[in-house]
Design a protein around this motif. Sequence first.
Motif, short mmCIF file in Angstrom:
data_model
loop_
_atom_site.label_atom_id
_atom_site.label_comp_id
_atom_site.label_asym_id
_atom_site.label_seq_id
_atom_site.Cartn_x
_atom_site.Cartn_y
_atom_site.Cartn_z
N ALA A 27 6.54 4.49 12.76
CA ALA A 27 6.60 4.50 11.30
C ALA A 27 6.79 5.92 10.78
O ALA A 27 7.60 6.17 9.88
N ILE A 28 6.04 6.86 11.35
CA ILE A 28 6.18 8.27 10.93
C ILE A 28 7.56 8.78 11.28
O ILE A 28 8.22 9.46 10.49
N PRO A 74 7.50 -1.25 7.67
CA PRO A 74 7.84 -1.96 8.90
C PRO A 74 6.98 -1.53 10.10
O PRO A 74 6.54 -2.38 10.88
N GLY A 75 6.75 -0.23 10.24
CA GLY A 75 5.93 0.23 11.35
C GLY A 75 4.48 -0.18 11.21
O GLY A 75 3.84 -0.57 12.20
N VAL A 76 3.94 -0.10 10.00
CA VAL A 76 2.56 -0.53 9.77
C VAL A 76 2.43 -2.02 10.03
O VAL A 76 1.46 -2.47 10.66
N GLU A 77 3.39 -2.78 9.56
CA GLU A 77 3.37 -4.22 9.82
C GLU A 77 3.33 -4.50 11.32
O GLU A 77 2.55 -5.34 11.79
N ALA A 129 12.95 10.60 9.79
CA ALA A 129 14.37 10.63 10.15
C ALA A 129 15.26 10.23 8.98
O ALA A 129 16.38 10.72 8.84
N LEU A 130 14.76 9.36 8.13
CA LEU A 130 15.55 8.87 6.99
C LEU A 130 15.16 9.56 5.69
O LEU A 130 15.42 9.03 4.60
N GLY A 131 14.52 10.71 5.81
CA GLY A 131 14.21 11.50 4.63
C GLY A 131 13.27 10.82 3.66
O GLY A 131 13.37 11.03 2.45
N GLY A 132 12.35 10.01 4.19
CA GLY A 132 11.40 9.33 3.33
C GLY A 132 11.90 8.04 2.72
O GLY A 132 11.16 7.36 2.01
N LEU A 160 0.85 -1.19 0.00
CA LEU A 160 0.00 0.00 0.00
C LEU A 160 0.89 1.24 0.00
O LEU A 160 1.92 1.27 0.68
N PRO A 161 0.51 2.29 -0.72
CA PRO A 161 1.28 3.54 -0.63
C PRO A 161 1.30 4.04 0.81
O PRO A 161 0.43 3.69 1.62
N GLY A 162 2.30 4.87 1.14
CA GLY A 162 2.57 5.24 2.52
C GLY A 162 1.38 5.69 3.35
O GLY A 162 1.09 5.14 4.40
#
Length: 207
Positions: free
Chosen positions: A130-131, A145-148, A136-139, A64-66
């Motif tokens: 996740a956000i 991983p966070g959604v999972e 932090a990694l510029g997108g 899924l898109p972000g």
Amino acid sequence: MTQSPAGTDNRLQVLSLPELQRALCLAEEDPALQALLAQPARLLEHLMEAGRLDDALRFLAHALPGREAMWWGCMCATATLPAPDLPAERATLAAVEAWVRQPADERRRHAIIAAARNCTGLPAGWLGLAISWNHALGGMAGFGPGVEGAVFQALDRAGEGVPDADAARRRESVARRFIASGLAIAHGEAGRIAQIPPGPHAAEAGS
């Protein structure tokens, strides 16, 4: 990642083979999945037909898109809020939903802070992470991983208090409801999930 080819009826993204292997924790190439790389909707169907519901959930979290993925995580978490629910987690989920609707910096900070302060170890906490990771990694991190983590935390929560004899059936039922929600979101719908009642022994499990 690239969007699905024009003409498809959903917003699922095409994952590269390495991305798919990471998402599904595959140690070796799976020829059946590799043949469906350019057809994410069909790949998801294949996983479900094979009874690989956990892999189907993982795939949705990454395909899924972000913002759609984050919204899906919110729907899964909200559907499994305990009764009586956790006001801090509900407020955090509302903050994440507000960020999804309008990803402004102030809303991003509010969602991250609320999750960190009140929701460690809860589905909403994973969504805050996740956000945070993505920013932090510029997108470059993606939200998968966070959604999972949020989705599987919600799935586990839905099974609390369910007798062992019913646990597998309950897990499958909830997983299918989550997947249906993710597919609805991929088609541009809200994907809301009816509240999932706690198991009969949920109070004992949480004590």
